[in-house]
Design a protein around this motif. Structure first.
Motif, mmCIF file in Angstrom:
data_model
loop_
_atom_site.group_PDB
_atom_site.id
_atom_site.type_symbol
_atom_site.label_atom_id
_atom_site.label_comp_id
_atom_site.label_asym_id
_atom_site.label_seq_id
_atom_site.Cartn_x
_atom_site.Cartn_y
_atom_site.Cartn_z
ATOM 1 N N SER B 65 9.827 23.442 24.354
ATOM 2 C CA SER B 65 9.044 23.417 23.261
ATOM 3 C C SER B 65 9.650 23.460 22.037
ATOM 4 N N ASP B 180 6.972 16.967 26.170
ATOM 5 C CA ASP B 180 7.356 18.106 26.329
ATOM 6 C C ASP B 180 6.509 19.052 27.901
ATOM 7 N N GLU B 181 6.550 18.576 28.875
ATOM 8 C CA GLU B 181 6.753 18.480 29.907
ATOM 9 C C GLU B 181 5.190 17.694 30.100
HETATM 10 MG MG MG Z 1 7.169 24.963 26.579
#
Ligand code: MG
Ligand code: ADP
Lengths: 270, 280
Positions: B65, B180-181
Motif C-alpha cells: 500500500s 489496492d487489494e
Molecule cells: Mg495494504
C-alpha cells in the motif's frame, strides 16, 4: 395492501394511540381526584381549570410565548452559525483550535445561572433581550461546535486521499467532502441545541427576574407569586408545547436531509 | 537477494521507439520510514511500463500500500525518486500524475448518487456536469451499471459498489490504474467475475494496471508481470513474467503454464519469508 404494509400502518397508528390513551386516562383521573377530594385550586387545579385559565389569558400568554420563542430561535440561529463557523475554523487551523477550544469548554462547563448576573450587569438591564440572547446562546452553541468539529474530522480518509489525488483545493475538500460528511453530526447537534436554547432562554429569564416581565418564564414566577397556579400550569404547558415543536421540527429536518443516504434516517428493510 | 530474470520472449509485440521504451513511472532507490520509525520500504527500484498488468504480491505489512500511495503522490519519500518520464510537469516542476486509484473499500460518497460519485474527478477539475455526462455514462456502461446511475451507494451490493469505484477511477481515462487489494473484501464468486471484467476492460487497451494482492492465484491469473515483495523492511525480491496471451479465461486457470507460474511465484514468496525468518 400487502400484509407487511398493513402491519407497518397498524404499528404507526399504535405509536400515536397508546400514548394518547394514557394521556387522556391520566387527565381524567386528575380531574376526578381533584373534584373527589376537593383539592383547593392553589394547591392543584383540575385540568379543566388550567384550560380555562389558558383561554382566559390567551392574548397575554401568547405575547409571552412569542417573546420566549423569539429569544430561543435567535439564540439557536446564532449558536448554529457561530458553532459551524468556529468548527470550520478549528478544522482549518490547528493553532486556532488549540487557542480557543479550552475557552469554549470553560464556557460550556460553567453553569449559566452563575454567569447570568455578570452578563446582566455588563449588558445592562435596559438591554435585557441582548442579555437573554447571550445566555441562551452560551448554553446552545457547544453541542453544535463539538458535533460539527467531530463530523468534519470524520470524513473518510481514503476519500480525502482521493480528493488530494485529483488536486482538490481546501475549499473543495471542505464543501464537497467535509461538510456533507459532517451533516449527520451537525443535525444531531442541532437537535440537542434546539432544546438547550429553550432551556437557556427560560433560565436566563428566571435569573433576570422582574427586569423582563414579558416572557413565559417570568409569567410562571409571577403566577406563582399570586398563587394563580392554574395560569402557572398554562404557561408551563405552552413551554412544553414549544419544546415539543422544536424537537419535531429538528427531527423533520433530519429526516428530510438524510433520508436518501444516511443509515440513521433510512427505513430498515429485512 | 535472488532475482528471477524476466524471460526475453515476451508475448506482447516488442516496443521499438525510444520514447515508448521510457517507463511510465520509475521508482529509483525509494525508501519510506514512517514517523513512528517503521521502515515500510527500503531501496525499491521499479520501472512501470505502459501498457502492462503488474501485480505487487507479498504478505501483509511488506509495503504494498505504501508503494501505491507514494506513486499517487500521497506522502513524501524518505529517500529516492519517483519519476514520470512521460508526464508533463506543472510550473512548479511537479509531474501531472495521470492516474486512477481504487481502494480496498469502495470509498464512495454516500450522499451522492452513482452518477455523482463517478462525476467527482471531473467536478474537482471544474468540468460541467453536462460536458462530463457522456463520459460518465460511458464509464458506467463499461462496468455494467448504466441502469444504476441514479441510485445511492447504500442501495448497491458490495460488488456493484466496487464497480462504481472502478468506473470513477477510469472515467478520466488515466494512463495508470492503481488498485489496492480491490476485491479482497468480496466473496469468491464476485471476485472472479470482477477479475474477468477487469481483464476485459484492460485487454487490448494502451494503459497500465498496478494491482496489489496477497493472492498468488489472483496475481498469476491477472498479470503479465508479478513483483514479489518481502517485509521488514519492505523490498522487492522477485520480478516474474507470466507469458500467457490475453484474453484469459477458465482454460488458463487449468493450463500447465498457469500451474507452473503459480509454483514459481509461490517459491519466490516462500524464499522471501524464509529470508525474513533468518533475519529475526
Ligand atoms: Mg495494504
Ligand atoms: N501511516 C503509517 N504510520 C506508521 N506506520 C505505517 C503507516 N502505514 C503503514 N505503516 C507500516 O508500514 C508497513 C507497511 O505497510 P503497508 O504499506 O500498509 O503494507 P501492506 O499494504 O503490504 O500490508 C507496515 O509495517 C505498517 O504497519
Amino acid at each position: 395492501m400487502n400484509p407487511a404494509e398493513a402491519k407497518r400502518r397498524r404499528d404507526r397508528l399504535m405509536q400515536f394511540l397508546v400514548p394518547l390513551v394514557l394521556g387522556v386516562a391520566v387527565l381524567g383521573a386528575w380531574e376526578f381526584l381533584v373534584h373527589f377530594y376537593a383539592v383547593r385550586p392553589f394547591v392543584l387545579p383540575a385540568p379543566s381549570r388550567i384550560w380555562a385559565a389558558l383561554l382566559a389569558d390567551l392574548p397575554s400568554l401568547a405575547a409571552s410565548t412569542w417573546v420566549t420563542l423569539s429569544v430561543t430561535m435567535m439564540a439557536f440561529f446564532l449558536a448554529l452559525t457561530g458553532g459551524v463557523a468556529l468548527a470550520i475554523l478549528f478544522t482549518q487551523s490547528r493553532p486556532v483550535e488549540m487557542a480557543l477550544f479550552p475557552y469554549a469548554v470553560i464556557l460550556q462547563v460553567t453553569p449559566v445561572v452563575a454567569i447570568a448576573p455578570l452578563i446582566l450587569i455588563w449588558v445592562g438591564l435596559e438591554n435585557i433581550t441582548t442579555a437573554l440572547l447571550i445566555l441562551a446562546w452560551i448554553v446552545a452553541f457547544f453541542p453544535i461546535l463539538s458535533n460539527t468539529t467531530l463530523g468534519l474530522r470524520s470524513a473518510d480518509h481514503n476519500l480525502l486521499n482521493l480528493f488530494q489525488i485529483y488536486g482538490a483545493s481546501r475549499w473543495q475538500v471542505l464543501t464537497q467532502l467535509q461538510l456533507p460528511a459532517a451533516l449527520p453530526y451537525l443535525l444531531a447537534g442541532m437537535k440537542i441545541s434546539g432544546g438547550l436554547a429553550l432551556i437557556g432562554a427560560v433560565v436566563a429569564e428566571f435569573v433576570a427576574g422582574s427586569g423582563t416581565g414579558t416572557g413565559l418564564a417570568w409569567r410562571i414566577v409571577e403566577s406563582g407569586n399570586r398563587l394563580n397556579i392554574a395560569r402557572m400550569f398554562a404557561a408551563l404547558l405552552l413551554l412544553s408545547v414549544m419544546g415539543i415543536v422544536i424537537f419535531f421540527a429538528m427531527s423533520g429536518l433530519q429526516w428530510l436531509l438524510l433520508r436518501k443516504w444516511h443509515e440513521s434516517a433510512v427505513r430498515r428493510e429485512n | 537477494m535472488p532475482r528471477r530474470n524476466v524471460p526475453p520472449d515476451r508475448t506482447r509485440t516488442p516496443v521499438t521507439s525510444p520514447a515508448a521504451k521510457r517507463p511510465l513511472v520509475a521508482l529509483e532507490g525509494v525508501s519510506k520510514t514512517y514517523l513512528n520509525g517503521t521502515v515500510a520500504l527500503s531501496g525499491v527500484d521499479l520501472a512501470i511500463r505502459r501498457p502492462e498488468f503488474l501485480s505487487l504480491l507479498g504478505p501483509s505489512g511488506c509495503g504494498k500500500s505504501t508503494i501505491l500511495r507514494l506513486i499517487a503522490g500521497l506522502g513524501d519519500l524518505t529517500t529516492g525518486r519517483i519519476e514520470w518520464p512521460r508526464a508533463t510537469h506543472d510550473h512548479r516542476g511537479r509531474p501531472q500524475r495521470d492516474l486512477g486509484f481504487v481502494f480496498q473499500e469502495p470509498t464512495l460518497m454516500p450522499w451522492r448518487t452513482v452518477f455523482g460519485n463517478v462525476y467527482l474527478p471531473f467536478r474537482l477539475k471544474g468540468v460541467s456536469k453536462r460536458e462530463a455526462a457522456p463520459r460518465i455514462m460511458a464509464a458506467l456502461e463499461r462496468v455494467g451499471l448504466a441502469a444504476f446511475a441514479g441510485a445511492y451507494p447504500r442501495e448497491l451490493s458490495g460488488g456493484m459498489k466496487m464497480r462504481v469505484s472502478i468506473a470513477r477511477a477510469l472515467v478520466t481515462q488515466p494512463s495508470v490504474l492503481l488498485m489496492d487489494e480491490p476485491f479482497a473484501a468480496l466473496d469468491e464468486i464476485t471476485r472472479h467475475r470482477l477479475n474477468d471484467d477487469l481483464l476485459a476492460l484492460w485487454a487490448g487497451q494502451d494503459w497500465t494496471v498496478v494491482f496489489v494482492t496477497h493472492s498468488v492465484y489472483e496475481s498469476v491469473y491477472l498479470s503479465d508481470r508479478i513483483i514479489v515483495m518481502a517485509p521488514r523492511p519492505g523490498r522487492i525480491v522477485a520480478d516474474i513474467a507470466v507469458d500467457a496471451p490475453y484474453p484469459r479465461g477458465e482454460a488458463f486457470r487449468t493450463s500447465a503454464l498457469y500451474n507452473e507460474c503459480c509454483r514459481q511465484v509461490s517459491a519466490a514468496l516462500r524464499d522471501a519469508m524464509a529470508g525474513h525468518e533468518h533475519e529475526e
